[in-house]
Design a protein around this motif. Sequence first.
Motif, mmCIF file in Angstrom:
data_model
loop_
_atom_site.group_PDB
_atom_site.id
_atom_site.type_symbol
_atom_site.label_atom_id
_atom_site.label_comp_id
_atom_site.label_asym_id
_atom_site.label_seq_id
_atom_site.Cartn_x
_atom_site.Cartn_y
_atom_site.Cartn_z
ATOM 1 N N THR A 107 0.854 -1.189 0.000
ATOM 2 C CA THR A 107 0.000 0.000 0.000
ATOM 3 C C THR A 107 0.887 1.235 0.000
ATOM 4 O O THR A 107 1.813 1.337 0.811
ATOM 5 C CB THR A 107 -0.926 0.035 1.224
ATOM 6 O OG1 THR A 107 -1.804 -1.095 1.183
ATOM 7 C CG2 THR A 107 -1.766 1.308 1.222
ATOM 8 N N VAL A 108 0.624 2.152 -0.911
ATOM 9 C CA VAL A 108 1.345 3.419 -0.959
ATOM 10 C C VAL A 108 0.322 4.544 -0.866
ATOM 11 O O VAL A 108 -0.810 4.412 -1.331
ATOM 12 C CB VAL A 108 2.191 3.554 -2.236
ATOM 13 C CG1 VAL A 108 3.296 2.524 -2.273
ATOM 14 C CG2 VAL A 108 1.325 3.465 -3.493
ATOM 15 N N SER A 109 0.716 5.655 -0.277
ATOM 16 C CA SER A 109 -0.223 6.753 -0.042
ATOM 17 C C SER A 109 0.108 7.957 -0.907
ATOM 18 O O SER A 109 1.267 8.208 -1.251
ATOM 19 C CB SER A 109 -0.206 7.153 1.437
ATOM 20 O OG SER A 109 1.091 7.574 1.823
ATOM 21 N N THR A 110 -0.933 8.710 -1.239
ATOM 22 C CA THR A 110 -0.770 9.950 -1.990
ATOM 23 C C THR A 110 -1.888 10.901 -1.592
ATOM 24 O O THR A 110 -2.675 10.610 -0.680
ATOM 25 C CB THR A 110 -0.776 9.693 -3.506
ATOM 26 O OG1 THR A 110 -0.409 10.890 -4.200
ATOM 27 C CG2 THR A 110 -2.143 9.235 -3.994
ATOM 28 N N VAL A 111 -1.959 12.053 -2.247
ATOM 29 C CA VAL A 111 -3.047 13.020 -2.064
ATOM 30 C C VAL A 111 -3.469 13.486 -3.444
ATOM 31 O O VAL A 111 -2.693 13.435 -4.399
ATOM 32 C CB VAL A 111 -2.613 14.210 -1.188
ATOM 33 C CG1 VAL A 111 -2.346 13.762 0.235
ATOM 34 C CG2 VAL A 111 -1.380 14.890 -1.757
ATOM 35 N N ARG A 112 -4.692 13.978 -3.563
ATOM 36 C CA ARG A 112 -5.220 14.308 -4.888
ATOM 37 C C ARG A 112 -5.884 15.675 -4.900
ATOM 38 O O ARG A 112 -6.466 16.111 -3.905
ATOM 39 C CB ARG A 112 -6.258 13.266 -5.340
ATOM 40 C CG ARG A 112 -5.756 11.838 -5.411
ATOM 41 C CD ARG A 112 -4.654 11.656 -6.439
ATOM 42 N NE ARG A 112 -5.121 11.927 -7.774
ATOM 43 C CZ ARG A 112 -5.630 11.005 -8.594
ATOM 44 N NH1 ARG A 112 -5.781 9.760 -8.186
ATOM 45 N NH2 ARG A 112 -6.000 11.332 -9.830
ATOM 46 N N LYS A 113 -5.841 16.323 -6.059
ATOM 47 C CA LYS A 113 -6.557 17.568 -6.271
ATOM 48 C C LYS A 113 -7.773 17.290 -7.140
ATOM 49 O O LYS A 113 -7.763 16.385 -7.979
ATOM 50 C CB LYS A 113 -5.659 18.619 -6.918
ATOM 51 C CG LYS A 113 -5.090 18.234 -8.269
ATOM 52 C CD LYS A 113 -4.257 19.346 -8.878
ATOM 53 C CE LYS A 113 -2.987 19.596 -8.150
ATOM 54 N NZ LYS A 113 -2.121 20.591 -8.857
ATOM 55 N N THR A 114 -8.834 18.050 -6.932
ATOM 56 C CA THR A 114 -10.063 17.887 -7.694
ATOM 57 C C THR A 114 -10.384 19.184 -8.421
ATOM 58 O O THR A 114 -9.904 20.255 -8.057
ATOM 59 C CB THR A 114 -11.235 17.506 -6.774
ATOM 60 O OG1 THR A 114 -11.454 18.560 -5.838
ATOM 61 C CG2 THR A 114 -10.932 16.221 -6.019
ATOM 62 N N GLY A 115 -11.208 19.094 -9.444
ATOM 63 C CA GLY A 115 -11.610 20.264 -10.217
ATOM 64 C C GLY A 115 -13.049 20.646 -9.968
ATOM 65 O O GLY A 115 -13.700 20.148 -9.037
ATOM 66 N N ASP A 116 -13.564 21.530 -10.822
ATOM 67 C CA ASP A 116 -14.948 21.976 -10.700
ATOM 68 C C ASP A 116 -15.885 20.965 -11.353
ATOM 69 O O ASP A 116 -15.625 20.468 -12.445
ATOM 70 C CB ASP A 116 -15.132 23.333 -11.379
ATOM 71 C CG ASP A 116 -14.363 24.440 -10.680
ATOM 72 O OD1 ASP A 116 -14.506 24.572 -9.458
ATOM 73 O OD2 ASP A 116 -13.610 25.163 -11.368
ATOM 74 N N ASN B 202 -5.552 7.328 -0.969
ATOM 75 C CA ASN B 202 -5.588 8.796 -0.963
ATOM 76 C C ASN B 202 -5.793 9.296 0.459
ATOM 77 O O ASN B 202 -6.862 9.108 1.046
ATOM 78 C CB ASN B 202 -6.724 9.307 -1.860
ATOM 79 C CG ASN B 202 -6.510 8.956 -3.320
ATOM 80 O OD1 ASN B 202 -5.404 9.070 -3.830
ATOM 81 N ND2 ASN B 202 -7.569 8.528 -3.989
ATOM 82 N N LYS B 203 -4.765 9.943 1.022
ATOM 83 C CA LYS B 203 -4.875 10.444 2.393
ATOM 84 C C LYS B 203 -5.880 11.572 2.486
ATOM 85 O O LYS B 203 -6.579 11.706 3.490
ATOM 86 C CB LYS B 203 -3.510 10.924 2.890
ATOM 87 C CG LYS B 203 -2.488 9.816 3.069
ATOM 88 C CD LYS B 203 -1.231 10.320 3.758
ATOM 89 C CE LYS B 203 -1.492 10.686 5.206
ATOM 90 N NZ LYS B 203 -0.235 11.002 5.938
ATOM 91 N N SER C 166 4.056 20.406 8.755
ATOM 92 C CA SER C 166 3.717 19.459 9.825
ATOM 93 C C SER C 166 4.451 18.137 9.682
ATOM 94 O O SER C 166 4.546 17.370 10.650
ATOM 95 C CB SER C 166 2.201 19.204 9.835
ATOM 96 O OG SER C 166 1.822 18.490 8.664
ATOM 97 N N GLY C 167 4.974 17.869 8.499
ATOM 98 C CA GLY C 167 5.638 16.594 8.254
ATOM 99 C C GLY C 167 4.677 15.465 7.971
ATOM 100 O O GLY C 167 5.086 14.301 7.859
ATOM 101 N N ASP C 168 3.397 15.776 7.837
ATOM 102 C CA ASP C 168 2.374 14.754 7.571
ATOM 103 C C ASP C 168 2.215 14.580 6.066
ATOM 104 O O ASP C 168 1.247 15.044 5.474
ATOM 105 C CB ASP C 168 1.055 15.171 8.227
ATOM 106 C CG ASP C 168 -0.025 14.111 8.068
ATOM 107 O OD1 ASP C 168 0.328 12.939 7.827
ATOM 108 O OD2 ASP C 168 -1.213 14.460 8.176
ATOM 109 N N LEU C 169 3.181 13.917 5.467
ATOM 110 C CA LEU C 169 3.213 13.786 4.013
ATOM 111 C C LEU C 169 3.035 12.335 3.584
ATOM 112 O O LEU C 169 3.505 11.413 4.263
ATOM 113 C CB LEU C 169 4.544 14.322 3.471
ATOM 114 C CG LEU C 169 4.734 15.833 3.587
ATOM 115 C CD1 LEU C 169 6.196 16.203 3.371
ATOM 116 C CD2 LEU C 169 3.854 16.553 2.563
ATOM 117 N N PRO C 170 2.378 12.117 2.449
ATOM 118 C CA PRO C 170 2.203 10.760 1.946
ATOM 119 C C PRO C 170 3.490 10.241 1.294
ATOM 120 O O PRO C 170 4.519 10.919 1.272
ATOM 121 C CB PRO C 170 1.076 10.929 0.920
ATOM 122 C CG PRO C 170 1.286 12.313 0.396
ATOM 123 C CD PRO C 170 1.762 13.123 1.573
#
Length: 575
Positions: free
Chosen positions: A64-73, A102-103, A121-125
């Motif tokens: 399992t690997v973690s990331t973060v995502r951006k969303t559009g309109d 996705n965190k 904060s160091g809270d990175l995926p």
Amino acid sequence: MASRKSRQMAILLMALVLVIVTACSKENTSGKEPSSKPAVTETAKKPEQQVEAGPFGKYDPMITVSTVRKTGDNEEYRKGESLDDNLWTRDLQEILGIKVENKWKIHNSQYDNKITVSMISGDLPDFYEVDAKQLKQLVDAGQAADLTEIYANYASDVTRASLEEYDKIKLEGATFDDKLMAIPLGGGAPGGMQMIWIRHDWLQNLGLEPPKTMDDVIKIALAFTNDDPDGNNKNDTFGLNLDMFLFDGWAGLDGFFNGYHAYPYNPSNGSGTDLIFLKDADGKPVLADTLPEVKTALGKLQELYAAGAIHKEFSVADGSKAGEYATTGQVGMSYGEFWVGTWPIASMKAEDNKVDWRPYPIVSADSKPAHPLGRGGMPDKFMVVNKNAKHPEAVMKILNYFHEKVSGPDADESYHQVIEGEKNYQVFGLSPVIGPGFSNANQEDNDAVQQALKTGETSELSPAAEGYYKGILDYRNGNMEMWFWNALFGPDGAWSINGQYERETPPVLSYYIGQPTATMISKGPILRDLQIKVFTEIINGTRALDDFDTAFVEEWYKQGGQEILDEVVESGRFH
């Protein structure tokens, strides 16, 4: 070791706090094997876990690997799909043994600030997208994984071909002290060239021709403001769209400035480090935004605003609000990039067949041809891998799979877009890693589509180009939902205009091709805000035009601009 780590974190915290304060802001569906086949197995860190070496080696058991995502309109997903669960995430689990978590997810307008807070904060995926400024901060603080060996050992043939095109300029942008510290997500052929999107039906209503000069642009803007172009007998329209960012892919001023041979670029929602430098008469770099041609263009904009041709509230209107001005029939002209046909005006033709937005090349204020500003030769977005990630090579494998499905010789169009009824889902955007692909692919596909439209011969079309071709034919057969394909890839579409630029009026590129300098990072946001404030106040008339020289140019040099120029010169990184 502990003291070194503390120093690194202190560097990151200091840099990021300054930014915050100043901003306050597989199952192979094609039936073919990947072009780069897995090699023999090797033992991963855990003895019980086996991972095949090479670009497509599968983890067993699954990681399992973690990331973060951006969303559009107004994002829409196919039934049963989301950013968390879709054809990409399911394939990655089945084919590569990689589960992506996705965190968090956040609107793209808030993404940069959220990432900055996470960096502090160091809270990175395990992996996440950053801009050039953030990348430099992470590298300086020792928080980014070195991907040099991972690239050498795991990048597929297609990934290598993509990242090494145009003399490896993409990799150059992500390399520090000869180490690859991130995956570039853009770069290569210059992009971002603007064109003029105009309501052609309004031109016809008023007996006007498309613009050939900047005087024509001004004439059209005034006519769209004063002469009732929509014929409703109301004074409810204005001529030129503009949003608060000033420089934007939609409702920005880039192309307007270019018409006066001016090339500023420093959007208020940007990092303040993505700057354009030109070469002066002595061969030295100078910030394009400070040159006299910019002042000339600002004077014209001030006149248009005073005449009511620019919305009185542009300074508080974001891109979505400027899009609303268009979709509600309030404005008939906007500068923007090729993708304007997909947003915000894509559905207007289907809702009212009389609406006829068309793109036109930028025009000049004098006898010299207008050259558009070209950006993106150097990448400005990157995928960083957390130095603490247990499987940093997993990100390269995901990138390989993306390229294999979207960019490679065995690309599968169903991983690019899916048409279901009247909906067109751009499913490539669901991938956790969206690679840069080949930067000239759209232009090559456009040229092939033009040939196919003339001859009807489609055997040479790529899967993507065939989709564009079919969309145009569908539009011609009466499906107005497919209008945007014609706007992008039709004979007079946006990519045909970009091709015309390349052949006849090549884009102007920044003289400097290096990473953000130390002063760009520390003072760039302050100087950006200064510029946007002065430019906005000149346009809306609360400042005199001559304040450009004193309130902006002189202050830019005093508040850090000279240091930036000195650092740029010292770097020696010019094309």
